[in-house]
Design a protein around this motif. Structure first.
Motif, PDB file in Angstrom:
ATOM      1  N   SER A  15       0.832  -1.205   0.000  1.00  0.00           N
ATOM      2  CA  SER A  15       0.000   0.000   0.000  1.00  0.00           C
ATOM      3  C   SER A  15       0.868   1.257   0.000  1.00  0.00           C
ATOM      4  O   SER A  15       2.051   1.237   0.381  1.00  0.00           O
ATOM      5  CB  SER A  15      -0.913   0.007   1.226  1.00  0.00           C
ATOM      6  OG  SER A  15      -0.147   0.154   2.412  1.00  0.00           O
ATOM      7  N   GLU A  16       0.281   2.374  -0.407  1.00  0.00           N
ATOM      8  CA  GLU A  16       0.987   3.657  -0.411  1.00  0.00           C
ATOM      9  C   GLU A  16       1.349   4.076   1.016  1.00  0.00           C
ATOM     10  O   GLU A  16       2.401   4.668   1.250  1.00  0.00           O
ATOM     11  CB  GLU A  16       0.108   4.730  -1.064  1.00  0.00           C
ATOM     12  CG  GLU A  16      -0.104   4.521  -2.553  1.00  0.00           C
ATOM     13  CD  GLU A  16      -0.934   5.633  -3.164  1.00  0.00           C
ATOM     14  OE1 GLU A  16      -1.261   6.599  -2.440  1.00  0.00           O
ATOM     15  OE2 GLU A  16      -1.248   5.527  -4.368  1.00  0.00           O
ATOM     16  N   GLU A  17       0.451   3.739   1.962  1.00  0.00           N
ATOM     17  CA  GLU A  17       0.706   4.088   3.370  1.00  0.00           C
ATOM     18  C   GLU A  17       1.984   3.421   3.884  1.00  0.00           C
ATOM     19  O   GLU A  17       2.804   4.045   4.564  1.00  0.00           O
ATOM     20  CB  GLU A  17      -0.492   3.662   4.229  1.00  0.00           C
ATOM     21  CG  GLU A  17      -0.380   4.056   5.691  1.00  0.00           C
ATOM     22  CD  GLU A  17      -1.564   3.599   6.522  1.00  0.00           C
ATOM     23  OE1 GLU A  17      -1.547   3.841   7.747  1.00  0.00           O
ATOM     24  OE2 GLU A  17      -2.509   2.985   5.958  1.00  0.00           O
ATOM     25  N   TRP A  18       2.158   2.143   3.543  1.00  0.00           N
ATOM     26  CA  TRP A  18       3.361   1.419   3.984  1.00  0.00           C
ATOM     27  C   TRP A  18       4.607   1.938   3.266  1.00  0.00           C
ATOM     28  O   TRP A  18       5.648   2.155   3.886  1.00  0.00           O
ATOM     29  CB  TRP A  18       3.183  -0.071   3.737  1.00  0.00           C
ATOM     30  CG  TRP A  18       4.391  -0.901   4.094  1.00  0.00           C
ATOM     31  CD1 TRP A  18       5.369  -1.314   3.248  1.00  0.00           C
ATOM     32  CD2 TRP A  18       4.754  -1.369   5.393  1.00  0.00           C
ATOM     33  NE1 TRP A  18       6.328  -2.037   3.923  1.00  0.00           N
ATOM     34  CE2 TRP A  18       5.981  -2.084   5.253  1.00  0.00           C
ATOM     35  CE3 TRP A  18       4.186  -1.263   6.652  1.00  0.00           C
ATOM     36  CZ2 TRP A  18       6.617  -2.686   6.327  1.00  0.00           C
ATOM     37  CZ3 TRP A  18       4.825  -1.872   7.726  1.00  0.00           C
ATOM     38  CH2 TRP A  18       6.024  -2.568   7.561  1.00  0.00           C
ATOM     39  N   ILE A  19       4.496   2.142   1.969  1.00  0.00           N
ATOM     40  CA  ILE A  19       5.650   2.591   1.178  1.00  0.00           C
ATOM     41  C   ILE A  19       6.118   3.972   1.633  1.00  0.00           C
ATOM     42  O   ILE A  19       7.321   4.260   1.656  1.00  0.00           O
ATOM     43  CB  ILE A  19       5.290   2.596  -0.322  1.00  0.00           C
ATOM     44  CG1 ILE A  19       5.060   1.155  -0.810  1.00  0.00           C
ATOM     45  CG2 ILE A  19       6.391   3.258  -1.160  1.00  0.00           C
ATOM     46  CD1 ILE A  19       4.466   1.051  -2.189  1.00  0.00           C
ATOM     47  N   ALA A  20       5.163   4.816   2.046  1.00  0.00           N
ATOM     48  CA  ALA A  20       5.517   6.176   2.490  1.00  0.00           C
ATOM     49  C   ALA A  20       5.994   6.215   3.941  1.00  0.00           C
ATOM     50  O   ALA A  20       6.547   7.224   4.380  1.00  0.00           O
ATOM     51  CB  ALA A  20       4.308   7.091   2.318  1.00  0.00           C
ATOM     52  N   SER A  21       5.793   5.119   4.684  1.00  0.00           N
ATOM     53  CA  SER A  21       6.163   5.112   6.102  1.00  0.00           C
ATOM     54  C   SER A  21       7.646   4.844   6.297  1.00  0.00           C
ATOM     55  O   SER A  21       8.345   4.400   5.376  1.00  0.00           O
ATOM     56  CB  SER A  21       5.357   4.044   6.848  1.00  0.00           C
ATOM     57  OG  SER A  21       5.787   2.750   6.461  1.00  0.00           O
ATOM     58  N   LYS A  22       8.104   5.124   7.498  1.00  0.00           N
ATOM     59  CA  LYS A  22       9.522   4.880   7.814  1.00  0.00           C
ATOM     60  C   LYS A  22       9.838   3.390   7.924  1.00  0.00           C
ATOM     61  O   LYS A  22      10.987   2.974   7.851  1.00  0.00           O
ATOM     62  CB  LYS A  22       9.903   5.580   9.109  1.00  0.00           C
ATOM     63  CG  LYS A  22       9.222   5.046  10.355  1.00  0.00           C
ATOM     64  CD  LYS A  22       9.706   5.770  11.606  1.00  0.00           C
ATOM     65  CE  LYS A  22       9.053   5.215  12.869  1.00  0.00           C
ATOM     66  NZ  LYS A  22       9.531   5.901  14.083  1.00  0.00           N
ATOM     67  N   TRP A  23       8.780   2.565   8.103  1.00  0.00           N
ATOM     68  CA  TRP A  23       8.995   1.127   8.286  1.00  0.00           C
ATOM     69  C   TRP A  23       9.507   0.477   6.999  1.00  0.00           C
ATOM     70  O   TRP A  23      10.247  -0.497   7.051  1.00  0.00           O
ATOM     71  CB  TRP A  23       7.699   0.455   8.736  1.00  0.00           C
ATOM     72  CG  TRP A  23       7.018   1.206   9.827  1.00  0.00           C
ATOM     73  CD1 TRP A  23       5.826   1.871   9.758  1.00  0.00           C
ATOM     74  CD2 TRP A  23       7.500   1.415  11.155  1.00  0.00           C
ATOM     75  NE1 TRP A  23       5.528   2.476  10.945  1.00  0.00           N
ATOM     76  CE2 TRP A  23       6.551   2.208  11.836  1.00  0.00           C
ATOM     77  CE3 TRP A  23       8.648   1.022  11.846  1.00  0.00           C
ATOM     78  CZ2 TRP A  23       6.701   2.608  13.153  1.00  0.00           C
ATOM     79  CZ3 TRP A  23       8.801   1.415  13.162  1.00  0.00           C
ATOM     80  CH2 TRP A  23       7.849   2.198  13.802  1.00  0.00           C
ATOM     81  N   GLN A  24       9.111   1.042   5.854  1.00  0.00           N
ATOM     82  CA  GLN A  24       9.580   0.509   4.577  1.00  0.00           C
ATOM     83  C   GLN A  24      11.092   0.681   4.434  1.00  0.00           C
ATOM     84  O   GLN A  24      11.767  -0.126   3.788  1.00  0.00           O
ATOM     85  CB  GLN A  24       8.845   1.225   3.434  1.00  0.00           C
ATOM     86  CG  GLN A  24       9.381   0.949   2.034  1.00  0.00           C
ATOM     87  CD  GLN A  24       9.244  -0.516   1.624  1.00  0.00           C
ATOM     88  OE1 GLN A  24       8.514  -1.273   2.259  1.00  0.00           O
ATOM     89  NE2 GLN A  24       9.970  -0.908   0.601  1.00  0.00           N
ATOM     90  N   LYS A  25      11.637   1.746   5.046  1.00  0.00           N
ATOM     91  CA  LYS A  25      13.077   2.012   4.937  1.00  0.00           C
ATOM     92  C   LYS A  25      13.876   1.269   6.001  1.00  0.00           C
ATOM     93  O   LYS A  25      15.096   1.129   5.894  1.00  0.00           O
ATOM     94  CB  LYS A  25      13.334   3.518   5.056  1.00  0.00           C
ATOM     95  CG  LYS A  25      12.601   4.351   3.998  1.00  0.00           C
ATOM     96  CD  LYS A  25      12.815   5.821   4.239  1.00  0.00           C
ATOM     97  CE  LYS A  25      12.023   6.673   3.225  1.00  0.00           C
ATOM     98  NZ  LYS A  25      10.569   6.557   3.393  1.00  0.00           N
ATOM     99  N   ASP A  26      13.194   0.790   7.055  1.00  0.00           N
ATOM    100  CA  ASP A  26      13.856   0.065   8.140  1.00  0.00           C
ATOM    101  C   ASP A  26      14.232  -1.346   7.673  1.00  0.00           C
ATOM    102  O   ASP A  26      13.489  -1.992   6.927  1.00  0.00           O
ATOM    103  CB  ASP A  26      12.904  -0.016   9.341  1.00  0.00           C
ATOM    104  CG  ASP A  26      13.515  -0.745  10.522  1.00  0.00           C
ATOM    105  OD1 ASP A  26      14.543  -0.291  11.037  1.00  0.00           O
ATOM    106  OD2 ASP A  26      12.952  -1.801  10.899  1.00  0.00           O
ATOM    107  N   ALA A  27      15.381  -1.839   8.124  1.00  0.00           N
ATOM    108  CA  ALA A  27      15.862  -3.166   7.705  1.00  0.00           C
ATOM    109  C   ALA A  27      14.880  -4.262   8.118  1.00  0.00           C
ATOM    110  O   ALA A  27      14.590  -5.189   7.345  1.00  0.00           O
ATOM    111  CB  ALA A  27      17.237  -3.437   8.307  1.00  0.00           C
ATOM    112  N   GLY A  28      14.335  -4.139   9.340  1.00  0.00           N
ATOM    113  CA  GLY A  28      13.369  -5.128   9.813  1.00  0.00           C
ATOM    114  C   GLY A  28      12.088  -5.101   9.002  1.00  0.00           C
ATOM    115  O   GLY A  28      11.509  -6.140   8.682  1.00  0.00           O
TER     116      GLY A  28
END
Length: 316
Positions: A94-107
């Motif tokens: 989703s766009e919400e996940w892709i835009a969140s910081k969690w997408q950039k986090d290794a975990g």
């Protein structure tokens, strides 16, 4: 047991089935699926924002569900993941996940890759096909609705039949799991007492008398009678009364008795309708009322440990 030859020793059925689940959980494909699910569970529930996002996509459903035992919990959690497969995939794309910081986090990236892996979901489905019927057996032997002694013998056979059917009877897919189940069953739960309970359960016996009256089951019944009933005269009376039960004569053939075979618990049924065979009635109630599992006691002990700890006792 040498001092008390008229008693049987039987292990906790819940613990035995749990050990089956533990051993099956060590199979490489299943171990891999559980390991990845545990990782994702830890990552999601350690971040409140991710939990809230997950719940929006799963209609407020949780992924982790506690069960009777630790290993049953692992497999029921896998079942939750399987149910929410599409919703979880929608979340990480989703766009919400892709835009969140969690997408950039290794975990977060690792979790995304797991959710999008086809091999992970194949392993989850394989695990559920193998252990789903066993989890049902575990719930039955740990339940409080009815004593499980009259059902456990058949339940294990039915679980194996369900597993074989789910794989289209392709033996190579479940052969290793069956070896694990048989190993635990033969050394821990394959007892004459369970065979006797199976035979004396009217719900099962009258549905398939020819299937129940096999050599293995009848041998277990006769061994149980000889061991639990020490008086030979009473043994002979039980054997005579057994014919009335087999042929459904006397009270056993009464219309209400027949109707209540599946409505009452086996021990209650014998208590109500076994008067024409008093010796067999006493023996049947003794066997069918037995407890299969020690988990009820263990729950009481765990509560007691919260009340009386070593630290609290020292303070006192």
């Amino acid at each position: 047991m040498l001092e008390r030859p008229h008693l049987y020793w039987t292990p906790c059925a819940t613990h035995c089935v749990d050990l089956m689940l533990e051993d099956i959980g060590k199979l490489p494909m299943i171990k891999n699926a559980i390991k990845k699910a545990i990782y994702m569970n830890g990552y999601i529930y350690n971040h409140v924002a991710v939990v809230n996002m997950m719940r929006r996509f799963t209609n407020q459903r949780n992924l982790h569900r506690p069960a009777v035992t630790r290993f049953a919990t692992s497999f029921i959690t896998l079942a939750q993941y399987h149910k929410q497969k599409n919703n979880l995939r929608k979340m990480v794309t989703s766009e919400e996940w892709i835009a969140s910081k969690w997408q950039k986090d290794a975990g977060g990236r690792k979790m995304t890759s797991i959710i999008l892996q086809d091999t992970f979901w194949r392993n989850v489905l394989y695990a559920l096909k193998l252990v789903g019927p066993l989890v049902k057996v575990l719930r039955m032997v740990d339940g409080d609705k009815k004593p499980a002694m009259g059902y456990i013998y058949e339940a294990t056979d039915r679980a194996k039949e369900a597993i074989a059917k789910s794989f289209g009877h392709k033996e190579e897919r479940y052969k290793e799991a069956f070896e694990i189940i048989d190993k635990r069953w033969d050394c821990q739960l394959h007892r004459p007492l369970h065979a006797a309970g199976y035979f004396l359960n009217p719900e099962i016996y009258y549905d398939n008398p020819e299937g129940v009256s096999c050599q293995e089951v009848e041998k277990g019944l006769y061994e149980s009678i000889q061991r639990l009933v020490r008086d030979e005269a009473t043994q002979d009376k039980i054997m005579v009364e057994l014919d009335a039960y087999k042929n459904a004569t006397g009270l056993f053939g009464n219309a209400m008795t027949i109707r209540h075979r599946k409505m009452k618990s086996p021990a209650d049924w014998w208590s109500c309708y076994g008067s024409s065979s008093p010796n067999l009635k006493s023996f049947a109630i003794k066997v069918l009322s037995l407890t299969c599992s020690a988990t009820g006691c263990e729950r009481n002990w765990s509560v007691f440990q919260h009340l009386h700890t070593k630290k609290r006792n020292r303070l006192a």
